[in-house]
Design a protein around this motif. Structure first.
Motif, PDB file in Angstrom:
ATOM      1  N   ILE A 237      30.445  41.712  48.506  1.00 49.32           N
ATOM      2  CA  ILE A 237      31.423  42.790  48.301  1.00 49.32           C
ATOM      3  C   ILE A 237      31.859  42.821  46.838  1.00 49.32           C
ATOM      4  O   ILE A 237      31.983  43.891  46.227  1.00 49.32           O
ATOM      5  CB  ILE A 237      32.633  42.613  49.242  1.00 49.32           C
ATOM      6  N   GLU A 238      32.058  41.639  46.247  1.00 51.54           N
ATOM      7  CA  GLU A 238      32.419  41.562  44.825  1.00 51.54           C
ATOM      8  C   GLU A 238      31.328  42.190  43.954  1.00 51.54           C
ATOM      9  O   GLU A 238      31.623  42.971  43.034  1.00 51.54           O
ATOM     10  CB  GLU A 238      32.645  40.107  44.432  1.00 51.54           C
TER      11      GLU A 238
ATOM     12  N   ALA B  13      29.889  49.324  41.162  1.00 48.90           N
ATOM     13  CA  ALA B  13      30.521  50.648  41.206  1.00 48.90           C
ATOM     14  C   ALA B  13      31.425  50.882  40.001  1.00 48.90           C
ATOM     15  O   ALA B  13      31.556  52.013  39.512  1.00 48.90           O
ATOM     16  CB  ALA B  13      31.316  50.792  42.503  1.00 48.90           C
ATOM     17  N   ALA B  14      32.036  49.814  39.501  1.00 50.41           N
ATOM     18  CA  ALA B  14      32.952  49.935  38.362  1.00 50.41           C
ATOM     19  C   ALA B  14      32.236  49.841  37.021  1.00 50.41           C
ATOM     20  O   ALA B  14      32.863  49.999  35.970  1.00 50.41           O
ATOM     21  CB  ALA B  14      34.028  48.854  38.447  1.00 50.41           C
ATOM     22  N   GLY B  15      30.935  49.558  37.064  1.00 51.66           N
ATOM     23  CA  GLY B  15      30.185  49.422  35.829  1.00 51.66           C
ATOM     24  C   GLY B  15      30.551  48.181  35.044  1.00 51.66           C
ATOM     25  O   GLY B  15      30.410  48.136  33.812  1.00 51.66           O
ATOM     26  N   VAL B  16      31.015  47.164  35.753  1.00 50.35           N
ATOM     27  CA  VAL B  16      31.415  45.914  35.113  1.00 50.35           C
ATOM     28  C   VAL B  16      30.247  44.940  35.158  1.00 50.35           C
ATOM     29  O   VAL B  16      29.484  44.918  36.132  1.00 50.35           O
ATOM     30  CB  VAL B  16      32.637  45.300  35.841  1.00 50.35           C
TER      31      VAL B  16
ATOM     32  N   LEU C 134      37.140  41.282  41.245  1.00 47.35           N
ATOM     33  CA  LEU C 134      37.695  42.528  41.760  1.00 47.35           C
ATOM     34  C   LEU C 134      38.070  42.429  43.231  1.00 47.35           C
ATOM     35  O   LEU C 134      39.002  43.104  43.670  1.00 47.35           O
ATOM     36  CB  LEU C 134      36.691  43.668  41.549  1.00 47.35           C
ATOM     37  N   VAL C 135      37.360  41.631  43.998  1.00 47.37           N
ATOM     38  CA  VAL C 135      37.698  41.493  45.420  1.00 47.37           C
ATOM     39  C   VAL C 135      39.056  40.825  45.579  1.00 47.37           C
ATOM     40  O   VAL C 135      39.705  40.968  46.629  1.00 47.37           O
ATOM     41  CB  VAL C 135      36.605  40.687  46.162  1.00 47.37           C
ATOM     42  N   THR C 136      39.514  40.156  44.537  1.00 43.46           N
ATOM     43  CA  THR C 136      40.819  39.506  44.567  1.00 43.46           C
ATOM     44  C   THR C 136      41.894  40.377  43.918  1.00 43.46           C
ATOM     45  O   THR C 136      42.971  40.584  44.484  1.00 43.46           O
ATOM     46  CB  THR C 136      40.752  38.146  43.841  1.00 43.46           C
ATOM     47  N   ALA C 137      41.576  40.897  42.732  1.00 44.05           N
ATOM     48  CA  ALA C 137      42.586  41.667  41.993  1.00 44.05           C
ATOM     49  C   ALA C 137      42.685  43.115  42.451  1.00 44.05           C
ATOM     50  O   ALA C 137      43.714  43.762  42.211  1.00 44.05           O
ATOM     51  CB  ALA C 137      42.264  41.629  40.497  1.00 44.05           C
ATOM     52  N   GLY C 138      41.636  43.617  43.118  1.00 44.98           N
ATOM     53  CA  GLY C 138      41.619  45.053  43.381  1.00 44.98           C
ATOM     54  C   GLY C 138      41.505  45.490  44.820  1.00 44.98           C
ATOM     55  O   GLY C 138      41.147  46.647  45.081  1.00 44.98           O
ATOM     56  N   THR C 139      41.777  44.618  45.786  1.00 45.83           N
ATOM     57  CA  THR C 139      41.646  45.024  47.190  1.00 45.83           C
ATOM     58  C   THR C 139      42.954  44.892  47.966  1.00 45.83           C
ATOM     59  O   THR C 139      42.963  44.719  49.183  1.00 45.83           O
ATOM     60  CB  THR C 139      40.552  44.196  47.904  1.00 45.83           C
ATOM     61  N   GLY C 140      44.068  44.966  47.251  1.00 46.14           N
ATOM     62  CA  GLY C 140      45.364  45.072  47.921  1.00 46.14           C
ATOM     63  C   GLY C 140      45.831  43.825  48.638  1.00 46.14           C
ATOM     64  O   GLY C 140      46.371  43.918  49.755  1.00 46.14           O
TER      65      GLY C 140
END
Length: 585
Positions: free
Chosen positions: A461-462, A468-471, A540-546
């Motif tokens: 998922i990360e 998707a974010a282009g990171v 992102l799975v930590t900082a960006g998934t609420g």
């Protein structure tokens, strides 16, 4: 029925002593050294207990029966070929070598001379300075050179073995580990004595227990076929049964020429050199057979192989012989090693193989083994990706009956070996993949107590979020880089523990990834005391998934609805990562 010449009581000293015929493990009918630390520890424990009882002077403790061995002997018993008992005799010789070396290192005059005598009497000796070395236990070709180099070719002047040979096979490593284990145990025992004489007495008592107290029953047979029958009967119910060894013995028995026997030995050499652990060889043999014949359980694998191959080998004229089977086995082992090591040379395919390894999805290997015989790895990408989707949706997330998945996968593998095409195999697997509705519903309720599976799911998922974010992509599947974090802790203090702790703690919505080693004190804190760790994470799975939804700042308490909400979002992300069968149709 097997012919048994006699069953004779033999002490260890009578079996491998200098005045007895050497015990030789024949190249065509025996296993390699296989005892792990567990078996060696049990053996040592038994010897120690026996020594204590024997030292007490009780007549009932004068002998310790260690079990039967099976030998093929000539009429005069001038030669002895060992078919069963190699593990016990080899381990006993290794222990004698450890006693020898401990004696040499005592530092007294008596120690080295006693060590030399022990070596000459029970390990190896030269009748004259120009005579070849006489070894009292001769292992098979797969272990012979290493065993001599590491245990038997001892220099009486230096008290050392050459140590030139590298431990290239699993059996070699087990031999060296057994020696180190014994040496360490002997050193620990000797450390309790301060007096040199007491140490020498203890070592001599241990030697005497082994040489004169350890008792076997030697079952002597006239031919290899008789010995094989006795061997299989003895091993049919015990832990010592090894399918790999029994199959090799069977192939040697069915070989019609020295050329066929050499072909079997060549195949076994490749197999033994290719795998790191003996368990991997056992698993390969089963997966090889499953890939051709469908499902068979480990406990019945040998009987199934023997029955099936006997049918072919006994046919007149013979269309499929020992040499052909050995060649197939060798070829398959090379491909299997590439598969389990993720080393096929195709980068994308190797990435997918690493996913199988992360999931411990061993059931997929027979399918890939069968498919890789028909075409290149590049052309198998759809097949492996569909198989992974099937495994994740069915087993990891869906928690459905894994035996049904195995039956399906093994059946497709068998069909591929017979005549099926890769495309039809892929379509068949796609038909079994649970659809999006079922997968989403399963994901919403899923718990993953296995950290390896949690890391895999969250890592994928990360990777999707970063793409998707282009990171720039980062590696998240390696346990040395990230760990699985329970947002609501696994072991909260009593004041922060939910009443339905077990219901929520392993839900996917409660899990995330963090960089670095897991810090247990921090992991057990309530959310308010570690929220900044999540906010500052580069993942992102930590900082960006609420994650913040799992904690109510107003109530200063856990919000289980937030776990459900986050799990729904993760489920939506998961749908395209592990697509349904429609993706490939």
């Amino acid at each position: 029925m097997a012919i048994i010449k006699q069953a004779a009581r033999q002490t260890l000293g009578q079996l491998i002593g200098a005045n007895n015929p050497a015990v030789t493990v024949p190249d065509d009918s025996q296993r390699q050294y296989a005892w792990t630390k567990k078996e060696v520890d049990i053996y040592w424990s038994d010897i120690k207990k026996f020594k204590t009882a024997r030292d007490s002077g009780k007549d009932s403790a004068s002998e310790y029966f260690i079990g039967p061995i099976v030998t093929i002997t000539d009429k005069k018993v001038s030669t002895r070929s060992l078919l069963d008992g190699q593990q016990r005799l080899t381990t006993s010789t290794i222990l004698i070598a450890a006693i020898r070396d401990a004696l040499w290192n005592m530092g007294s005059v008596e120690g080295p001379s006693t060590a030399n005598n022990l070596h000459r009497d029970y390990i190896a000796r030269k009748a004259g300075r120009r005579e070849p070395m006489e070894y009292f236990l001769v292992l098979s070709l797969f272990d012979r050179d290493f065993f001599r180099d590491y245990i038997q070719d001892w220099n009486e002047s230096t008290g050392r073995c050459p140590g030139i040979e590298r431990a290239t096979r699993p059996s070699h490593k087990l031999i060296s580990e057994a020696y180190s284990n014994f040496a360490s145990k002997i050193s620990a025992e000797l450390s309790s004595y301060s007096d040199e004489e007491e140490k020498l007495d203890w070592l001599d008592g241990l030697r005497e227990c082994l040489i004169n107290g350890l008792v076997f029953v030697e079952i002597q047979t006239p031919t290899s076929s008789d010995a094989n029958e006795v061997f299989e009967t003895i091993n049919s119910r015990g832990k010592d049964l090894s399918t790999v060894d029994l199959v090799r013995n069977f192939l040697m028995e069915k070989s019609n020429s020295d050329i066929e026997k050499q072909r079997v030995n060549d195949a076994w050499r490749v197999i033994l050199d290719g795998f790191e652990k003996r368990e991997e060889i056992e698993r390969f043999l089963r997966h090889f057979w499953v890939s051709r014949h469908g499902d068979v359980k480990s406990h019945s694998l040998y009987s199934t192989i023997r029955q099936n191959l006997s049918h072919h080998f006994n046919r007149i004229p013979q269309f499929y012989g020992v040499g052909a089977f050995a060649a197939e086995l060798e070829s398959a082992s090379n491909r299997y090693i590439d598969l389990i090591n993720c080393n096929t040379g195709d980068a994308d395919f190797d990435v997918s193989l690493s996913e199988i390894r992360s999931l411990n999805a061993d059931a997929l290997y027979p399918l890939l083994l069968a498919a890789s015989e028909k075409t290149s790895y590049t052309q198998l990408q759809d097949l492996i990706d569909a198989s992974i989707s099937y495994y994740v949706r069915w087993t990891v997330v869906g928690r459905r009956e894994s035996t049904l998945l195995e039956e399906n996968i093994f059946g497709v593998a068998k069909d591929l070996t017979a005549s099926a095409q890769i495309g039809s195999a892929t379509r068949q697997i796609c038909d079994w993949i649970p659809d999006d509705e079922a997968f989403h519903a399963d994901f919403m309720e899923a718990s993953t107590p296995k950290s390896s599976q949690s890391r895999y799911l969250l890592g994928k998922i990360e990777a999707s979020l970063r793409s998707a974010a282009g990171v720039d992509e980062v590696v998240v599947a390696n346990s040395s880089i990230v760990h699985v974090e329970h947002i609501y802790p696994q072991k909260p203090s009593s004041e922060w523990r939910l009443d339905e702790h077990d219901t929520w703690v392993n839900r996917i919505g409660n899990l995330t990834l963090l960089n670095g080693r897991k810090n247990q004190p921090i992991s057990s804190l309530p959310y308010s005391q570690k929220s900044s760790i999540y906010d500052e994470s580069v993942l992102l799975v930590t900082a960006g998934t609420g994650i913040s939804r799992i904690w109510s700042s107003e109530m200063n308490w856990w919000r289980v609805e937030g776990i459900t909400e986050r799990q729904r979002d993760l489920a939506n992300l998961a749908l395209p990562i592990w697509p349904s069968g429609k993706h490939w149709n």
